[in-house]
Design a protein around this motif. Sequence first.
Motif, PDB file in Angstrom:
ATOM      1  N   GLU A 100       0.899  -1.076   0.197  1.00  0.00           N
ATOM      2  CA  GLU A 100       0.004  -0.190   0.028  1.00  0.00           C
ATOM      3  C   GLU A 100       0.922   1.173   0.069  1.00  0.00           C
ATOM      4  OE1 GLU A 100      -2.276   0.248   3.603  1.00  0.00           O
ATOM      5  OE2 GLU A 100      -3.522   2.107   2.795  1.00  0.00           O
ATOM      6  N   ASP A 126       2.651   1.715  -3.399  1.00  0.00           N
ATOM      7  CA  ASP A 126       1.952   1.963  -4.468  1.00  0.00           C
ATOM      8  C   ASP A 126       1.710   3.616  -4.142  1.00  0.00           C
ATOM      9  OD1 ASP A 126       1.920  -0.606  -5.447  1.00  0.00           O
ATOM     10  OD2 ASP A 126      -0.134  -0.874  -4.716  1.00  0.00           O
ATOM     11  N   PHE A 127       1.463   3.850  -3.138  1.00  0.00           N
ATOM     12  CA  PHE A 127       1.113   5.477  -2.872  1.00  0.00           C
ATOM     13  C   PHE A 127       2.396   6.154  -3.284  1.00  0.00           C
ATOM     14  CE2 PHE A 127       2.004   8.879   0.343  1.00  0.00           C
ATOM     15  CZ  PHE A 127       0.763   9.686  -0.170  1.00  0.00           C
ATOM     16  N   SER A 146      -4.614   7.788  -4.390  1.00  0.00           N
ATOM     17  CA  SER A 146      -5.580   7.766  -3.441  1.00  0.00           C
ATOM     18  C   SER A 146      -5.182   7.231  -2.080  1.00  0.00           C
ATOM     19  CB  SER A 146      -6.796   6.457  -4.068  1.00  0.00           C
ATOM     20  OG  SER A 146      -6.151   5.348  -4.228  1.00  0.00           O
ATOM     21  N   VAL A 147      -5.843   7.583  -1.240  1.00  0.00           N
ATOM     22  CA  VAL A 147      -5.675   7.174   0.180  1.00  0.00           C
ATOM     23  C   VAL A 147      -6.982   6.499   0.885  1.00  0.00           C
ATOM     24  CG1 VAL A 147      -4.762   7.799   2.553  1.00  0.00           C
ATOM     25  CG2 VAL A 147      -3.714   8.576   0.601  1.00  0.00           C
ATOM     26  N   ASP A 148      -6.882   5.154   1.204  1.00  0.00           N
ATOM     27  CA  ASP A 148      -8.007   4.624   1.720  1.00  0.00           C
ATOM     28  C   ASP A 148      -8.184   5.201   3.165  1.00  0.00           C
ATOM     29  OD1 ASP A 148      -9.865   2.722   2.825  1.00  0.00           O
ATOM     30  OD2 ASP A 148      -8.599   0.924   2.315  1.00  0.00           O
ATOM     31  N   PRO A 149      -9.669   5.588   3.399  1.00  0.00           N
ATOM     32  CA  PRO A 149      -9.751   6.290   4.676  1.00  0.00           C
ATOM     33  C   PRO A 149      -9.705   5.199   5.712  1.00  0.00           C
ATOM     34  CG  PRO A 149     -11.562   6.500   3.301  1.00  0.00           C
ATOM     35  CD  PRO A 149     -10.602   5.800   2.403  1.00  0.00           C
ATOM     36  N   LYS A 150      -9.735   3.851   5.505  1.00  0.00           N
ATOM     37  CA  LYS A 150      -9.860   2.895   6.461  1.00  0.00           C
ATOM     38  C   LYS A 150      -8.189   2.349   6.935  1.00  0.00           C
ATOM     39  CE  LYS A 150     -13.160   0.044   4.872  1.00  0.00           C
ATOM     40  NZ  LYS A 150     -13.696   0.773   3.672  1.00  0.00           N
ATOM     41  N   SER A 151      -7.365   2.981   6.035  1.00  0.00           N
ATOM     42  CA  SER A 151      -5.968   2.455   6.097  1.00  0.00           C
ATOM     43  C   SER A 151      -5.461   2.584   7.636  1.00  0.00           C
ATOM     44  CB  SER A 151      -5.037   3.175   5.094  1.00  0.00           C
ATOM     45  OG  SER A 151      -3.864   2.887   5.437  1.00  0.00           O
ATOM     46  N   ASN A 152      -4.490   1.736   7.580  1.00  0.00           N
ATOM     47  CA  ASN A 152      -3.860   1.896   9.205  1.00  0.00           C
ATOM     48  C   ASN A 152      -2.475   2.195   8.763  1.00  0.00           C
ATOM     49  OD1 ASN A 152      -2.531  -0.365   8.726  1.00  0.00           O
ATOM     50  ND2 ASN A 152      -3.772  -1.602  10.420  1.00  0.00           N
ATOM     51  N   GLU A 196      -2.846   8.140   6.269  1.00  0.00           N
ATOM     52  CA  GLU A 196      -4.000   8.940   6.613  1.00  0.00           C
ATOM     53  C   GLU A 196      -3.767  10.371   6.086  1.00  0.00           C
ATOM     54  OE1 GLU A 196      -5.860   9.792  11.138  1.00  0.00           O
ATOM     55  OE2 GLU A 196      -3.472  10.228  10.712  1.00  0.00           O
ATOM     56  N   HIS A 214       1.017   7.751   8.659  1.00  0.00           N
ATOM     57  CA  HIS A 214      -0.368   7.632   9.554  1.00  0.00           C
ATOM     58  C   HIS A 214       0.024   8.578  10.962  1.00  0.00           C
ATOM     59  CE1 HIS A 214      -4.158   6.447  11.338  1.00  0.00           C
ATOM     60  NE2 HIS A 214      -4.670   6.023  10.444  1.00  0.00           N
TER      61      HIS A 214
END
Length: 754
Positions: A122, A125-126, A530-536, A539, A582
Amino acid sequence: VSDKVTMSPLESDKFINYKRIEDNLKIIRNRLNHPLTLAEKIVYGHLEDAKNQDIVRGTSYLRLHPDRVACQDATAQMALLQFMSAGLPTVAVPTTVHCDHLIEAQYGNDKDLPRAKELNKEVYDFLASCSAKYGIGFWKPGSGIIHQIILENYAFPGGLMIGTDSHTPNAGGLGMVAIGVGGADAVDVMANIPWELKCPKVIGVKLTGKLSGWTSAKDVILKVAGILTVKGGTGAIVEYFGPGVESLSCTGMATICNMGAEIGATTSLFPYNKRMADYLNATKRSNIASLANSFKHNLVPDEGAKYDSVIEVDLNTLEPHINGPFTPDLATPLSKFKDAAKTNNWPEELKVGLIGSCTNSSYEDMTRSASLAKQALDAGLVAKSKFTITPGSEQVRATIERDGITEIFDKIGGVTLANACGPCIGQWDRQDIKKGDKNSIINSYNRNFTGRNDANPATHSFVSSPEIVTAMIFAGSLHFNPITDSLTTPDGKLFKFQPPRGDELPQRGYDPGQNTYQAPPADRSSISVSVDPKSNRLELLKPFKPWDGKDAKEIDILIKVKGKCTTDHISMAGPWLKYRGHLDNISNNMLIGGINVANDKANSIFNPLNGKFEAVPKTARDLKAAGRPWIVVGDENYGEGSSREHAALEVRHLGGFAVVVKSFARIHETNLKKQGMLPLTFDNPKDYDLIDPTDKVSIIGLTTFQPGKPLTLRAHKKDGKTVDIKVNHTFNEGQIAWFKAGSALNLMAAAANK
Ligand code: MIC
Ligand code: SF4
């Protein structure tokens, strides 16, 4: 010589701008009218406004235009998240991102790299998509450590670079002024805002004599660290000169500059010379070497240049050194090391030797170490300690494999780790001891703060040259001196090492290995990040609140820290690196390593809300939830070590208002200011003793906050008495505006939205 030479073979449209240096220096020479050090030439050569800029070493804030920016994965996440908040389409200066810190050492490169790619997918990729979108060169995991990649591809004599890593000065080995900064500083440069630096003092290190035998370039900086200590370089560029320089290879000079971070220096620097030209030629940059040759007058110091102080090191008599444990400036010459180990009760058995890293993994380092391993192997000896090798780059890895060096290390039981930071930053799944077991390890890295390599505070980590590390593992004992002592071979003979020998550069040229570079695509319109709002792991950032316009009144002291408090104590690395993108999650490590003056314990502080001793992050969160801001009180050289701005961001995020200490390390102080915090220093360091951890404090004078004007810290004692303490700050006008806006980024975003 063509005057259009690219900064790097990888960037066909970015050129070296020596003309700006020449033009600026014409103005500066007229104004200052004294011979210039090399550091001054390069720094002033990058001034935004050479005519009007105030220039007083140690005082003025310089506004500079660096040539490049470099970020590594553990700090790039925050830097890029901040850059995204600034809302700009592309970076203004050539920038690269390097994936090196997030790879954990477990079994060796073959297994560890694929595992890291999966675990960190993740984040990678970001970083890859963000880099592509904003026009940044991206170095994939496996490519190597930022500083080595920079030396091989991007550093050039006379350049000015900033990097979001404290060992960025490594590029000083190629005559570049390369400075470690926090992510927010990098964002300024990426956004084309002039970068501010307190005009550095210049410490001269005169090298005489000639390097030979067992002594290596690393020993120069191990010795200098012993002389100057971990704070001796603060506010200064360390400039090496003198006849001894000629006997150092380019990569050796880089090693010295790299570890200059450990004395708090702004950066370290060598004058342009033939050894640099040789390295540029070997790394396919002959055009840069020719251009630099024609510009040499500005790439060396002027005759008679004045240094703020000078120390001298005689290479003829310089001995190999071993520094540590727990601090990189505890320097012991090899001949005295056995006695020191005995006197101090350092665990004699040497459990692990680790060579390589961004500091010491050049071809020369590897061949010299291998020459010792080969001698031992031929004598039938086996390594008594475990042994790991960390190549600094894919190019070094491929080249030493091709040339049979890796095979020698394999035969003595060495494990080649991924081309990454690994155990240097606690990315080490160490199995040979239990947490809490007292033990010794020795490495060729640069930093050895408590718990850094394996998160075990009882590990005694020593720093030395790769040659000494390699020799020591055959004895498996801290009491062994490879120059004077013998070992017994399996057939009962006495074996003594001959001094190491190696090649400065590979005779057959470098083997580039696998291509691990992703250039920014020409058409970037379709790329989205994109950043997944549920990612740990990631953020998006929320802006900090602006200052409320008032003095702080009777707020809490979260913790009064005693003794050494590095960024590793404030925001530990190792297992926590995975939360570097995060902020809320990583804040759970805030100050867990700092020692509380009240009970001599780490991560146990008085929680004023419930009267219990609790963890630092938990207590901070409780206070934040109760709307109670707090301060941290600290000792000398607070925040030394890493450039990680998390050490400032976490404190801000969990409700910190000020950090009041005896003295700061440069990068950390700036990082605090950038995030809207108040870094303050006791006017009289002894006043530290006037504060009890249970006092409440007021900070008075903020309504008339001005450059150069001290503030007052009023301590409110339990019995109702108060003590007023004078505290200083180094804010200039612009930085006061950051404080008022809540952060530098708030100010930038406001300007962009106008
Ligand atoms: C280090 O050597 O401490 C690091 C890890 O490279 C840091 C950067 C970081 O914390 O990400 C540094 O030196 O700045
Ligand atoms: Fe990586 Fe260690 Fe170098 Fe920092 S000092 S960049 S952690 S290898």
